[in-house]
Design a protein around this motif. Sequence first.
Motif, PDB file in Angstrom:
ATOM      1  N   LEU A   1       0.372  -1.229   0.285  1.00  0.00           N
ATOM      2  CA  LEU A   1      -0.081  -0.436   0.324  1.00  0.00           C
ATOM      3  C   LEU A   1       0.822   0.978  -0.352  1.00  0.00           C
ATOM      4  CD1 LEU A   1      -2.906  -1.031   2.436  1.00  0.00           C
ATOM      5  CD2 LEU A   1      -2.534  -0.973   0.288  1.00  0.00           C
ATOM      6  N   LYS A   2       2.009   0.578  -0.102  1.00  0.00           N
ATOM      7  CA  LYS A   2       2.734   1.989   0.129  1.00  0.00           C
ATOM      8  C   LYS A   2       2.353   2.914  -1.226  1.00  0.00           C
ATOM      9  CE  LYS A   2       7.169  -0.530   1.864  1.00  0.00           C
ATOM     10  NZ  LYS A   2       8.582  -0.573   2.315  1.00  0.00           N
ATOM     11  N   HIS A   3       2.307   2.636  -2.509  1.00  0.00           N
ATOM     12  CA  HIS A   3       2.174   3.849  -3.090  1.00  0.00           C
ATOM     13  C   HIS A   3       1.078   4.269  -3.337  1.00  0.00           C
ATOM     14  CE1 HIS A   3       4.684   0.879  -5.731  1.00  0.00           C
ATOM     15  NE2 HIS A   3       3.686  -0.366  -6.154  1.00  0.00           N
ATOM     16  N   GLU A   4       0.239   4.392  -2.200  1.00  0.00           N
ATOM     17  CA  GLU A   4      -1.181   4.758  -2.607  1.00  0.00           C
ATOM     18  C   GLU A   4      -0.955   6.636  -0.995  1.00  0.00           C
ATOM     19  OE1 GLU A   4      -4.712   3.242  -0.972  1.00  0.00           O
ATOM     20  OE2 GLU A   4      -3.856   3.022   1.046  1.00  0.00           O
ATOM     21  N   ALA A   5       0.809   5.784  -0.455  1.00  0.00           N
ATOM     22  CA  ALA A   5       0.899   6.620   0.566  1.00  0.00           C
ATOM     23  C   ALA A   5       2.026   8.279   0.601  1.00  0.00           C
ATOM     24  CB  ALA A   5       1.349   5.666   1.984  1.00  0.00           C
ATOM     25  N   ARG A   6       2.698   7.188  -0.500  1.00  0.00           N
ATOM     26  CA  ARG A   6       3.823   7.893  -1.424  1.00  0.00           C
ATOM     27  C   ARG A   6       3.389   9.498  -2.377  1.00  0.00           C
ATOM     28  NH1 ARG A   6       6.876   3.489  -2.745  1.00  0.00           N
ATOM     29  NH2 ARG A   6       8.776   2.452  -1.601  1.00  0.00           N
ATOM     30  N   GLU A   7       1.906   8.639  -2.968  1.00  0.00           N
ATOM     31  CA  GLU A   7       1.176   9.788  -3.444  1.00  0.00           C
ATOM     32  C   GLU A   7       0.576  10.648  -2.399  1.00  0.00           C
ATOM     33  OE1 GLU A   7      -1.002  12.080  -6.047  1.00  0.00           O
ATOM     34  OE2 GLU A   7       0.750  10.933  -6.157  1.00  0.00           O
ATOM     35  N   VAL A   8       0.338  10.437  -1.539  1.00  0.00           N
ATOM     36  CA  VAL A   8      -1.370  11.393   0.020  1.00  0.00           C
ATOM     37  C   VAL A   8       0.065  11.994   0.356  1.00  0.00           C
ATOM     38  CG1 VAL A   8      -1.607  11.408   1.980  1.00  0.00           C
ATOM     39  CG2 VAL A   8      -2.854   9.643   0.254  1.00  0.00           C
ATOM     40  N   MET A   9       1.960  11.775  -0.096  1.00  0.00           N
ATOM     41  CA  MET A   9       2.529  12.355   0.514  1.00  0.00           C
ATOM     42  C   MET A   9       3.063  13.959   0.240  1.00  0.00           C
ATOM     43  SD  MET A   9       4.748  10.042   4.326  1.00  0.00           S
ATOM     44  CE  MET A   9       5.072   9.163   2.975  1.00  0.00           C
ATOM     45  N   ARG A  10       3.500  12.493  -1.668  1.00  0.00           N
ATOM     46  CA  ARG A  10       3.896  14.097  -2.714  1.00  0.00           C
ATOM     47  C   ARG A  10       2.851  14.949  -2.469  1.00  0.00           C
ATOM     48  NH1 ARG A  10       1.783  15.351  -7.187  1.00  0.00           N
ATOM     49  NH2 ARG A  10       0.112  14.413  -6.187  1.00  0.00           N
ATOM     50  N   ALA A  11       1.696  14.526  -2.883  1.00  0.00           N
ATOM     51  CA  ALA A  11       0.591  15.403  -2.841  1.00  0.00           C
ATOM     52  C   ALA A  11       0.610  16.976  -1.764  1.00  0.00           C
ATOM     53  CB  ALA A  11      -0.901  15.372  -2.870  1.00  0.00           C
ATOM     54  N   LEU A  12       0.211  16.386  -0.171  1.00  0.00           N
ATOM     55  CA  LEU A  12       0.651  17.766   1.221  1.00  0.00           C
ATOM     56  C   LEU A  12       1.857  17.939   0.618  1.00  0.00           C
ATOM     57  CD1 LEU A  12       0.097  14.463   3.530  1.00  0.00           C
ATOM     58  CD2 LEU A  12      -1.711  16.352   2.729  1.00  0.00           C
ATOM     59  N   ARG A  13       3.441  17.817   0.459  1.00  0.00           N
ATOM     60  CA  ARG A  13       4.492  18.416  -0.231  1.00  0.00           C
ATOM     61  C   ARG A  13       4.128  19.555  -0.943  1.00  0.00           C
ATOM     62  NH1 ARG A  13       7.316  13.335   1.412  1.00  0.00           N
ATOM     63  NH2 ARG A  13       8.389  13.353   2.890  1.00  0.00           N
ATOM     64  N   ALA A  14       2.736  19.103  -2.197  1.00  0.00           N
ATOM     65  CA  ALA A  14       2.932  20.034  -3.186  1.00  0.00           C
ATOM     66  C   ALA A  14       2.047  21.425  -3.033  1.00  0.00           C
ATOM     67  CB  ALA A  14       3.115  19.088  -4.636  1.00  0.00           C
ATOM     68  N   GLY A  15       1.461  20.555  -1.795  1.00  0.00           N
ATOM     69  CA  GLY A  15       0.190  21.301  -1.856  1.00  0.00           C
ATOM     70  C   GLY A  15      -0.838  21.646  -2.226  1.00  0.00           C
ATOM     71  N   GLU A  16      -0.610  20.648  -2.691  1.00  0.00           N
ATOM     72  CA  GLU A  16      -2.499  20.082  -3.066  1.00  0.00           C
ATOM     73  C   GLU A  16      -3.387  19.496  -2.739  1.00  0.00           C
ATOM     74  OE1 GLU A  16       0.485  18.454  -6.820  1.00  0.00           O
ATOM     75  OE2 GLU A  16      -0.667  16.756  -6.434  1.00  0.00           O
ATOM     76  N   THR A  17      -4.717  19.886  -2.881  1.00  0.00           N
ATOM     77  CA  THR A  17      -5.891  18.998  -2.106  1.00  0.00           C
ATOM     78  C   THR A  17      -6.615  17.911  -2.665  1.00  0.00           C
ATOM     79  OG1 THR A  17      -7.180  20.572  -2.691  1.00  0.00           O
ATOM     80  CG2 THR A  17      -6.265  21.562  -0.717  1.00  0.00           C
ATOM     81  N   GLU A  18      -5.904  17.445  -3.597  1.00  0.00           N
ATOM     82  CA  GLU A  18      -5.942  16.154  -4.073  1.00  0.00           C
ATOM     83  C   GLU A  18      -5.434  15.856  -4.879  1.00  0.00           C
ATOM     84  OE1 GLU A  18      -9.410  15.956  -6.759  1.00  0.00           O
ATOM     85  OE2 GLU A  18      -9.778  18.225  -6.501  1.00  0.00           O
ATOM     86  N   SER A  19      -5.568  14.112  -5.480  1.00  0.00           N
ATOM     87  CA  SER A  19      -4.854  13.815  -5.898  1.00  0.00           C
ATOM     88  C   SER A  19      -4.877  13.712  -7.444  1.00  0.00           C
ATOM     89  CB  SER A  19      -4.319  12.442  -5.256  1.00  0.00           C
ATOM     90  OG  SER A  19      -3.704  11.512  -6.429  1.00  0.00           O
ATOM     91  N   PRO A  20      -4.432  13.853  -8.616  1.00  0.00           N
ATOM     92  CA  PRO A  20      -4.658  13.864  -9.622  1.00  0.00           C
ATOM     93  C   PRO A  20      -4.672  12.097  -9.966  1.00  0.00           C
ATOM     94  CG  PRO A  20      -2.187  14.519  -9.927  1.00  0.00           C
ATOM     95  CD  PRO A  20      -2.884  13.934  -8.609  1.00  0.00           C
ATOM     96  N   LEU A  21      -3.644  11.486  -9.590  1.00  0.00           N
ATOM     97  CA  LEU A  21      -4.186   9.744  -9.969  1.00  0.00           C
ATOM     98  C   LEU A  21      -5.016   9.434  -9.299  1.00  0.00           C
ATOM     99  CD1 LEU A  21      -0.470   8.245  -8.516  1.00  0.00           C
ATOM    100  CD2 LEU A  21      -1.575   9.387 -10.937  1.00  0.00           C
ATOM    101  N   VAL A  22      -5.465   9.677  -7.934  1.00  0.00           N
ATOM    102  CA  VAL A  22      -7.588   9.206  -7.408  1.00  0.00           C
ATOM    103  C   VAL A  22      -7.699  10.993  -7.274  1.00  0.00           C
ATOM    104  CG1 VAL A  22      -8.052   7.801  -6.091  1.00  0.00           C
ATOM    105  CG2 VAL A  22      -6.128   7.986  -6.312  1.00  0.00           C
TER     106      VAL A  22
END
Length: 331
Positions: free
Chosen positions: A283-304
């Motif tokens: 499940l690391k891929h989704e965790a990494r995507e969340v952390m990437r988005a948070l660091r980028a200041g995004e409020t939602e993920s382009p993947l989900v």
Amino acid sequence: MADSVRWGILATGGIAATFTADLVDLPDAEVVAVASRTEASAKAFAERFGIPRAYGDWASLAMDEDIDVVYVATPHASHRAAAGLCLESGRNVLCEKAFTLNAREAEELVGLAREHGRFLMEAMWTYCNPLVRRLKAMVEDGAIGEVRTVQADFGLSGPFPPDHRLRDPRQGGGALLDLGVYPVSFAQLLLGEPSDVVARAVLSKEGVDLQTGALLSWESGAIASLHCSIVGGTPVRASVTGSRGRIDIPDGFFHPDRFVLHRDGREPEEFAADPAHGPRTTLKHEAREVMRALRAGETESPLVPLDGSLAVMRTLDAIRERIGVRYPAEG
């Protein structure tokens, strides 16, 4: 945001344990708190994973300002309450699938996230899987031409006793929300929201679906044939057929380790997961995507994207309407 993203875990069941085990293995993730409905359960979970703070109620976790993001791992009938509490308290949220019990609840969560400027993502790990992302890109690039059909199934053999969560209407039980969400999400990843839904099901005496078949169609002429079951183990395969070829995922389509591309007039080509990405169950891929988005200041993920999660919930609602399943929490 600090180098490490600080996580809170809300709930202590099996999926929470699996996700937390993956989180603690990531060097840039730190699990700082866990909450359950009982202090004993929270403390046992905290001791198991070396988590410093354990709460015997959800509100304490939601109010913990030392948390960057909360992973909501309750049964989906509680997602609206748990994730909503966290969003209203200013926390960012990764919420397990099915996103909520119905589309109305999902819209309420998305509204809260946007009102409070918080990050929200459904934990649809399939969408974050590198091999699924590659498959999607190939389809979008025209590798098999125009998509004509999608087939996918997910069935467990059980048997599950009447008091099991999967048979309990109060917890949103049945095959559809636990398992059917995967075939529906896979089809909509490639084709978007369908224009028409037909469905049939076998219901339990408790009023949840034991197995459901759905036929989705799009104005483009594409059709998806989908199946889910909690009374029979299925191959858990998927196939995407286009005007010039086909892609088969032989097993475990929602977390594949390979797929095969068949193109007219050519030898089949197999595409395998990169071993560097870890095991197929991670499940690391989704965790990494969340952390990437948070660091980028995004409020939602382009993947989900949230609009995609809302569209899947509308389709699940439509299927339930066709098969006659309604949960007590819906009134």
